[in-house]
Design a protein around this motif. Sequence first.
Motif, PDB file in Angstrom:
ATOM      1  N   GLN A  34       0.823  -1.215   0.000  1.00  0.00           N
ATOM      2  CA  GLN A  34       0.000   0.000   0.000  1.00  0.00           C
ATOM      3  C   GLN A  34       0.859   1.268   0.000  1.00  0.00           C
ATOM      4  OE1 GLN A  34      -3.656  -0.101   2.483  1.00  0.00           O
ATOM      5  NE2 GLN A  34      -2.933  -2.120   3.181  1.00  0.00           N
ATOM      6  N   ALA A  35       1.977   1.187  -0.711  1.00  0.00           N
ATOM      7  CA  ALA A  35       2.832   2.350  -0.916  1.00  0.00           C
ATOM      8  C   ALA A  35       2.466   2.992  -2.253  1.00  0.00           C
ATOM      9  CB  ALA A  35       4.299   1.937  -0.894  1.00  0.00           C
ATOM     10  N   GLU A  36       2.979   4.177  -2.485  1.00  0.00           N
ATOM     11  CA  GLU A  36       2.656   4.922  -3.704  1.00  0.00           C
ATOM     12  C   GLU A  36       3.792   4.819  -4.716  1.00  0.00           C
ATOM     13  OE1 GLU A  36       1.746   9.522  -5.204  1.00  0.00           O
ATOM     14  OE2 GLU A  36       2.259   9.114  -3.100  1.00  0.00           O
ATOM     15  N   LEU A  37       3.462   4.527  -5.952  1.00  0.00           N
ATOM     16  CA  LEU A  37       4.438   4.591  -7.040  1.00  0.00           C
ATOM     17  C   LEU A  37       4.246   5.933  -7.742  1.00  0.00           C
ATOM     18  CD1 LEU A  37       6.667   3.037  -8.599  1.00  0.00           C
ATOM     19  CD2 LEU A  37       4.880   2.334 -10.200  1.00  0.00           C
ATOM     20  N   LYS A  38       5.212   6.833  -7.569  1.00  0.00           N
ATOM     21  CA  LYS A  38       5.152   8.153  -8.191  1.00  0.00           C
ATOM     22  C   LYS A  38       5.791   8.087  -9.576  1.00  0.00           C
ATOM     23  CE  LYS A  38       5.294  11.257  -4.176  1.00  0.00           C
ATOM     24  NZ  LYS A  38       6.044  12.391  -3.582  1.00  0.00           N
ATOM     25  N   ILE A  39       4.978   8.219 -10.597  1.00  0.00           N
ATOM     26  CA  ILE A  39       5.477   8.211 -11.969  1.00  0.00           C
ATOM     27  C   ILE A  39       5.563   9.652 -12.441  1.00  0.00           C
ATOM     28  CG2 ILE A  39       5.094   7.402 -14.321  1.00  0.00           C
ATOM     29  CD1 ILE A  39       3.541   5.042 -13.159  1.00  0.00           C
ATOM     30  N   VAL A  40       6.770  10.137 -12.616  1.00  0.00           N
ATOM     31  CA  VAL A  40       6.990  11.542 -12.967  1.00  0.00           C
ATOM     32  C   VAL A  40       7.091  11.660 -14.485  1.00  0.00           C
ATOM     33  CG1 VAL A  40       8.405  13.581 -12.570  1.00  0.00           C
ATOM     34  CG2 VAL A  40       8.234  11.822 -10.793  1.00  0.00           C
ATOM     35  N   THR A  41       6.042  12.177 -15.084  1.00  0.00           N
ATOM     36  CA  THR A  41       5.970  12.247 -16.543  1.00  0.00           C
ATOM     37  C   THR A  41       6.767  13.426 -17.097  1.00  0.00           C
ATOM     38  OG1 THR A  41       3.919  13.529 -16.408  1.00  0.00           O
ATOM     39  CG2 THR A  41       3.713  11.122 -16.580  1.00  0.00           C
ATOM     40  N   ALA A  42       7.130  13.326 -18.357  1.00  0.00           N
ATOM     41  CA  ALA A  42       7.816  14.418 -19.039  1.00  0.00           C
ATOM     42  C   ALA A  42       6.862  15.586 -19.236  1.00  0.00           C
ATOM     43  CB  ALA A  42       8.339  13.943 -20.392  1.00  0.00           C
ATOM     44  N   PRO A  43       7.369  16.819 -19.251  1.00  0.00           N
ATOM     45  CA  PRO A  43       6.499  17.970 -19.495  1.00  0.00           C
ATOM     46  C   PRO A  43       5.908  17.935 -20.900  1.00  0.00           C
ATOM     47  CG  PRO A  43       8.811  18.631 -19.482  1.00  0.00           C
ATOM     48  CD  PRO A  43       8.776  17.210 -19.026  1.00  0.00           C
ATOM     49  N   GLU A  44       4.715  18.493 -21.033  1.00  0.00           N
ATOM     50  CA  GLU A  44       4.058  18.526 -22.343  1.00  0.00           C
ATOM     51  C   GLU A  44       4.816  19.425 -23.318  1.00  0.00           C
ATOM     52  OE1 GLU A  44       1.446  16.860 -23.491  1.00  0.00           O
ATOM     53  OE2 GLU A  44       1.235  15.750 -21.613  1.00  0.00           O
ATOM     54  N   SER A  45       5.316  20.552 -22.823  1.00  0.00           N
ATOM     55  CA  SER A  45       6.023  21.503 -23.674  1.00  0.00           C
ATOM     56  C   SER A  45       7.421  20.989 -24.002  1.00  0.00           C
ATOM     57  CB  SER A  45       6.120  22.850 -22.973  1.00  0.00           C
ATOM     58  OG  SER A  45       6.955  23.736 -23.697  1.00  0.00           O
ATOM     59  N   THR A  46       7.898  21.289 -25.195  1.00  0.00           N
ATOM     60  CA  THR A  46       9.253  20.907 -25.588  1.00  0.00           C
ATOM     61  C   THR A  46      10.295  21.932 -25.143  1.00  0.00           C
ATOM     62  OG1 THR A  46       8.913  21.942 -27.757  1.00  0.00           O
ATOM     63  CG2 THR A  46       8.478  19.576 -27.579  1.00  0.00           C
ATOM     64  N   GLU A  47       9.865  23.104 -24.723  1.00  0.00           N
ATOM     65  CA  GLU A  47      10.807  24.135 -24.288  1.00  0.00           C
ATOM     66  C   GLU A  47      11.399  23.761 -22.929  1.00  0.00           C
ATOM     67  OE1 GLU A  47      11.077  28.998 -23.635  1.00  0.00           O
ATOM     68  OE2 GLU A  47       9.212  28.062 -24.301  1.00  0.00           O
ATOM     69  N   ASN A  48      12.705  23.680 -22.863  1.00  0.00           N
ATOM     70  CA  ASN A  48      13.410  23.295 -21.632  1.00  0.00           C
ATOM     71  C   ASN A  48      12.877  21.976 -21.066  1.00  0.00           C
ATOM     72  OD1 ASN A  48      15.119  25.604 -21.489  1.00  0.00           O
ATOM     73  ND2 ASN A  48      13.397  26.789 -20.701  1.00  0.00           N
ATOM     74  N   ARG A  49      12.527  21.052 -21.947  1.00  0.00           N
ATOM     75  CA  ARG A  49      11.875  19.811 -21.545  1.00  0.00           C
ATOM     76  C   ARG A  49      12.714  19.006 -20.556  1.00  0.00           C
ATOM     77  NH1 ARG A  49      11.924  14.540 -23.585  1.00  0.00           N
ATOM     78  NH2 ARG A  49       9.961  13.376 -23.433  1.00  0.00           N
ATOM     79  N   GLY A  50      13.989  18.782 -20.887  1.00  0.00           N
ATOM     80  CA  GLY A  50      14.842  17.986 -20.020  1.00  0.00           C
ATOM     81  C   GLY A  50      15.062  18.647 -18.675  1.00  0.00           C
ATOM     82  N   LYS A  51      15.277  19.951 -18.664  1.00  0.00           N
ATOM     83  CA  LYS A  51      15.510  20.694 -17.422  1.00  0.00           C
ATOM     84  C   LYS A  51      14.283  20.615 -16.516  1.00  0.00           C
ATOM     85  CE  LYS A  51      16.899  25.313 -15.801  1.00  0.00           C
ATOM     86  NZ  LYS A  51      15.722  25.618 -14.963  1.00  0.00           N
ATOM     87  N   ILE A  52      13.126  20.833 -17.080  1.00  0.00           N
ATOM     88  CA  ILE A  52      11.894  20.820 -16.293  1.00  0.00           C
ATOM     89  C   ILE A  52      11.592  19.415 -15.783  1.00  0.00           C
ATOM     90  CG2 ILE A  52       9.385  21.179 -16.404  1.00  0.00           C
ATOM     91  CD1 ILE A  52       9.971  23.425 -18.450  1.00  0.00           C
ATOM     92  N   TRP A  53      11.857  18.406 -16.601  1.00  0.00           N
ATOM     93  CA  TRP A  53      11.615  17.017 -16.186  1.00  0.00           C
ATOM     94  C   TRP A  53      12.480  16.672 -14.976  1.00  0.00           C
ATOM     95  CZ3 TRP A  53      11.741  12.346 -20.127  1.00  0.00           C
ATOM     96  CH2 TRP A  53      11.033  11.259 -19.572  1.00  0.00           C
TER      97      TRP A  53
END
Length: 386
Positions: free
Chosen positions: A121-140
Motif C-alpha cells: 500500500q505504498a505509492e508509485l510516483k510516476i513523474v511524466t515528461a512535461p508537455e512543452s518541448t521548451e526546456n523539456r529535459g531541465k523541467i523534467w
Amino acid sequence: MNCQKNKFLLNKKYAYLNCAYMAPQLKKVEKAGRKGLTKKRQPNLITPDDFFHDLNTIKMLFSELTNAGDKNRITLIPSASYGIANVVNNISLTKGDNVVVAGDQFPSNVYPWMNACQAQQAELKIVTAPESTENRGKIWNEKILNSIDSKTKAVALGHVHWADGTLFELIAIRKKCDEVGAALVIDGTQSVGALPFDIQEIKPDALIVAAYKWLLGPYSVGVAYYGERFDQGKPIEQNWINRLNSENFAELVNYRNEYQSGADRYGVGERSNFILNPMLIESFKQILQWQPANIQEYCKNLMAPAIEEIRSKGYYIEDESQRASHLFGIKIPTDKMDALAKALKNHKVSASIRGSFLRVSPHVYNDQRDVNKLLRAFRSIGRADS
C-alpha cells in the motif's frame, strides 16, 4: 576516432542506427563465444578454478569501466529485471511510503516496484515528461527532484531515458536522496558502455546493466553493482555459488548460512558460463580501449549535421545539453508515423519507434552513408507540419 565498422559483420546495405535495441556482435566477441562453445567438448579439462576465473576478470573490467572502486561490489545477473528484483526484495516499504520513477520508463525498472508498492500500500510516483518541448529535459529533472520527499524510499530510473535519450541529473538526484534517506537505483542498460558513468561520483546504491546493448555483449547476461546499503540483504535466489567458500567443491555438502562477501550474494546461479563470460570479457576490453567519452564524441560529430537538417524541417530533438549523443529521440507527429515507418523500411534504416519518438542510437560502426540513409527517409516524408 575513426569509424570502427570493420570490427563488425554488419550488412553495408543497411543503416543500423539501433544499438539501443540490440548491439551487433563484434568479430572478436563472436570468436570468443565459439571458443567457449568448444570447451565443453572435454569437460574433464574444466577445473573448479574455471568456475571463478572469468567472473573475477569481468568484475575487474566492469570496475575499471565504471570506477567502482571495489570489484567485490560487482556480480553477474541474467537480466536487468533480475538485478532490480534483488534491490526491491531488500527495500522495506510500508503504507504511505513512495517510490519515484520516470514516466514511460523501461518496464524492468517499473514492474517490480509496482508490484511491491501494491503489496505494501505504498505509492508509485510516476513523474511524466512535461508537455512543452521548451526546456523539456531541465523541467523534467526539476519535477523528479520535487517529487522526492520524506516518504520516498527509492528513486529508480536510468542515466538516460530509454526512449528519447533525456539525461537525468543523477548527482543532484543523489543529493536529494541523501537528504531523505532514499536509495538511488540506476538501470544503466541504455548508457553504461557508451556514456561515462562514475560510481564514485554518482554513488548509486545499485547499478544494474544488461549487457546486450551498449556493453556490446551477448544476450542473457548482465552486470550489477550493489552498494553498502545491500551488504546484509537477502538474495532472491538461493544457489550454491553465492554461499561462503563455494570455491571449495569438496566441502559443498557442508551447508553454510553465510553468503559470499559483497555483491556475490546477489549473483545468479550458473553464472560461470563458459560461453557468455568470455564473450563479455572481450566486449569490455574493446570498450575500455575505445572509452565511452570517445564514443560520445564520435556519435556527436557524426550526427550533428543530420540533427540540424531534421530540426530545420520542424522536428523536435532535445537540446544537446539535456540529452545523450549515443541515443536521442526525434518527436514525430502522429500523422507522420506511418509514412516514416515505410520510409525507414524503403531506405533500409533500422531505428526504433518508441512512443511518439523515433529513437536513433548510433555507435562507432556507423558512418556518413548510414546517416545519409536516415536523411533520405526524412526528406521523403517532408516537414513535420506539412
